[in-house]
Design a protein around this motif. Structure first.
Motif, PDB file in Angstrom:
ATOM      1  N   MET A   1      98.648 -37.581 -34.858  1.00  0.00           N
ATOM      2  CA  MET A   1      99.210 -38.868 -35.193  1.00  0.00           C
ATOM      3  C   MET A   1      98.241 -39.972 -34.759  1.00  0.00           C
ATOM      4  O   MET A   1      97.665 -39.922 -33.685  1.00  0.00           O
ATOM      5  N   GLU A   2      98.068 -40.963 -35.623  1.00  0.00           N
ATOM      6  CA  GLU A   2      97.159 -42.069 -35.314  1.00  0.00           C
ATOM      7  C   GLU A   2      97.754 -42.976 -34.248  1.00  0.00           C
ATOM      8  O   GLU A   2      98.964 -43.128 -34.156  1.00  0.00           O
ATOM      9  N   ASP A   3      96.870 -43.590 -33.475  1.00  0.00           N
ATOM     10  CA  ASP A   3      97.311 -44.561 -32.481  1.00  0.00           C
ATOM     11  C   ASP A   3      97.755 -45.840 -33.170  1.00  0.00           C
ATOM     12  O   ASP A   3      97.106 -46.313 -34.105  1.00  0.00           O
ATOM     13  N   ILE A   4      98.853 -46.397 -32.702  1.00  0.00           N
ATOM     14  CA  ILE A   4      99.352 -47.658 -33.243  1.00  0.00           C
ATOM     15  C   ILE A   4      98.594 -48.825 -32.620  1.00  0.00           C
ATOM     16  O   ILE A   4      98.260 -49.791 -33.285  1.00  0.00           O
ATOM     17  N   PHE A   5      98.307 -48.711 -31.338  1.00  0.00           N
ATOM     18  CA  PHE A   5      97.645 -49.787 -30.614  1.00  0.00           C
ATOM     19  C   PHE A   5      96.208 -49.392 -30.302  1.00  0.00           C
ATOM     20  O   PHE A   5      95.954 -48.282 -29.852  1.00  0.00           O
ATOM     21  N   VAL A   6      95.262 -50.296 -30.569  1.00  0.00           N
ATOM     22  CA  VAL A   6      93.852 -50.049 -30.305  1.00  0.00           C
ATOM     23  C   VAL A   6      93.255 -51.246 -29.573  1.00  0.00           C
ATOM     24  O   VAL A   6      93.761 -52.360 -29.659  1.00  0.00           O
ATOM     25  N   VAL A   7      92.157 -51.012 -28.853  1.00  0.00           N
ATOM     26  CA  VAL A   7      91.478 -52.066 -28.107  1.00  0.00           C
ATOM     27  C   VAL A   7      90.422 -52.700 -29.000  1.00  0.00           C
ATOM     28  O   VAL A   7      89.664 -52.011 -29.684  1.00  0.00           O
ATOM     29  N   LYS A   8      90.382 -54.027 -28.998  1.00  0.00           N
ATOM     30  CA  LYS A   8      89.388 -54.760 -29.773  1.00  0.00           C
ATOM     31  C   LYS A   8      88.584 -55.656 -28.833  1.00  0.00           C
ATOM     32  O   LYS A   8      89.145 -56.377 -28.013  1.00  0.00           O
ATOM     33  N   ARG A   9      87.266 -55.596 -28.955  1.00  0.00           N
ATOM     34  CA  ARG A   9      86.376 -56.450 -28.170  1.00  0.00           C
ATOM     35  C   ARG A   9      86.263 -57.797 -28.875  1.00  0.00           C
ATOM     36  O   ARG A   9      85.974 -57.871 -30.073  1.00  0.00           O
ATOM     37  N   CYS A  10      86.491 -58.874 -28.138  1.00  0.00           N
ATOM     38  CA  CYS A  10      86.465 -60.220 -28.704  1.00  0.00           C
ATOM     39  C   CYS A  10      85.453 -61.081 -27.962  1.00  0.00           C
ATOM     40  O   CYS A  10      85.268 -60.939 -26.759  1.00  0.00           O
ATOM     41  N   ASN A  11      84.810 -61.976 -28.683  1.00  0.00           N
ATOM     42  CA  ASN A  11      83.885 -62.927 -28.063  1.00  0.00           C
ATOM     43  C   ASN A  11      84.683 -64.092 -27.491  1.00  0.00           C
ATOM     44  O   ASN A  11      85.711 -64.488 -28.033  1.00  0.00           O
ATOM     45  N   ARG A  12      84.170 -64.625 -26.395  1.00  0.00           N
ATOM     46  CA  ARG A  12      84.831 -65.765 -25.755  1.00  0.00           C
ATOM     47  C   ARG A  12      83.751 -66.732 -25.299  1.00  0.00           C
ATOM     48  O   ARG A  12      82.728 -66.324 -24.760  1.00  0.00           O
ATOM     49  N   ASP A  29      79.174 -70.935 -21.575  1.00  0.00           N
ATOM     50  CA  ASP A  29      78.823 -69.558 -21.246  1.00  0.00           C
ATOM     51  C   ASP A  29      79.419 -68.620 -22.294  1.00  0.00           C
ATOM     52  O   ASP A  29      80.587 -68.772 -22.673  1.00  0.00           O
ATOM     53  N   ALA A  30      78.631 -67.655 -22.745  1.00  0.00           N
ATOM     54  CA  ALA A  30      79.118 -66.635 -23.667  1.00  0.00           C
ATOM     55  C   ALA A  30      79.673 -65.474 -22.849  1.00  0.00           C
ATOM     56  O   ALA A  30      79.072 -65.054 -21.864  1.00  0.00           O
ATOM     57  N   ALA A  31      80.821 -64.978 -23.233  1.00  0.00           N
ATOM     58  CA  ALA A  31      81.451 -63.864 -22.522  1.00  0.00           C
ATOM     59  C   ALA A  31      82.239 -63.030 -23.535  1.00  0.00           C
ATOM     60  O   ALA A  31      82.362 -63.398 -24.702  1.00  0.00           O
ATOM     61  N   VAL A  32      82.744 -61.897 -23.080  1.00  0.00           N
ATOM     62  CA  VAL A  32      83.597 -61.061 -23.922  1.00  0.00           C
ATOM     63  C   VAL A  32      84.896 -60.779 -23.175  1.00  0.00           C
ATOM     64  O   VAL A  32      84.963 -60.895 -21.949  1.00  0.00           O
ATOM     65  N   TRP A  33      85.916 -60.423 -23.918  1.00  0.00           N
ATOM     66  CA  TRP A  33      87.167 -59.965 -23.361  1.00  0.00           C
ATOM     67  C   TRP A  33      87.751 -58.963 -24.322  1.00  0.00           C
ATOM     68  O   TRP A  33      87.238 -58.777 -25.426  1.00  0.00           O
ATOM     69  N   TYR A  34      88.790 -58.286 -23.912  1.00  0.00           N
ATOM     70  CA  TYR A  34      89.354 -57.188 -24.701  1.00  0.00           C
ATOM     71  C   TYR A  34      90.828 -57.457 -24.946  1.00  0.00           C
ATOM     72  O   TYR A  34      91.549 -57.865 -24.046  1.00  0.00           O
ATOM     73  N   ARG A  35      91.243 -57.235 -26.194  1.00  0.00           N
ATOM     74  CA  ARG A  35      92.640 -57.448 -26.563  1.00  0.00           C
ATOM     75  C   ARG A  35      93.183 -56.186 -27.220  1.00  0.00           C
ATOM     76  O   ARG A  35      92.441 -55.404 -27.799  1.00  0.00           O
ATOM     77  N   ILE A  36      94.490 -56.025 -27.139  1.00  0.00           N
ATOM     78  CA  ILE A  36      95.153 -54.884 -27.778  1.00  0.00           C
ATOM     79  C   ILE A  36      95.734 -55.369 -29.100  1.00  0.00           C
ATOM     80  O   ILE A  36      96.456 -56.362 -29.138  1.00  0.00           O
ATOM     81  N   ILE A  37      95.395 -54.658 -30.162  1.00  0.00           N
ATOM     82  CA  ILE A  37      95.857 -55.042 -31.490  1.00  0.00           C
ATOM     83  C   ILE A  37      96.815 -53.977 -32.026  1.00  0.00           C
ATOM     84  O   ILE A  37      96.611 -52.780 -31.830  1.00  0.00           O
ATOM     85  N   ASP A  38      97.880 -54.424 -32.667  1.00  0.00           N
ATOM     86  CA  ASP A  38      98.841 -53.544 -33.321  1.00  0.00           C
ATOM     87  C   ASP A  38      98.327 -53.291 -34.735  1.00  0.00           C
ATOM     88  O   ASP A  38      98.203 -54.221 -35.531  1.00  0.00           O
TER      89      ASP A  38
END
Length: 73
Positions: A1-12, A29-38
């Motif tokens: 079964m596929e995962d419903i929620f995945v991690v996405k790397r976002c620029n900040r 300042d350039a940085a990254v953060w991670y969000r969970i996407i449905d």
């Protein structure tokens, strides 16, 4: 079964402010953060994470709970 929620790397971009009377202004300042996407709705879940490991752990927990409550059959 596929995962419903995945991690996405976002620029900040972090904007550094200045106080009244200061003449110098630091560049952003350039940085990254991670969000969970449905993957069903393409919407983001909760706040973002500074560390990828934390985001992956929270994502794993969400996927585990969604598989337990999903109807079988």
């Amino acid at each position: 079964m596929e995962d419903i929620f995945v991690v996405k790397r976002c620029n900040r971009t972090i904007i550094n402010g200045r106080r009244a009377g200061e003449t110098s202004h630091l560049p952003p300042d350039a940085a990254v953060w991670y969000r969970i996407i449905d993957t069903r709705t393409r919407g983001f879940m909760g706040d973002g994470f500074d560390r990828e490991e934390e985001a992956r752990r929270a994502c794993w927990q969400l996927n585990a709970r969604s598989q337990m409550t999903a109807p079988q059959g």
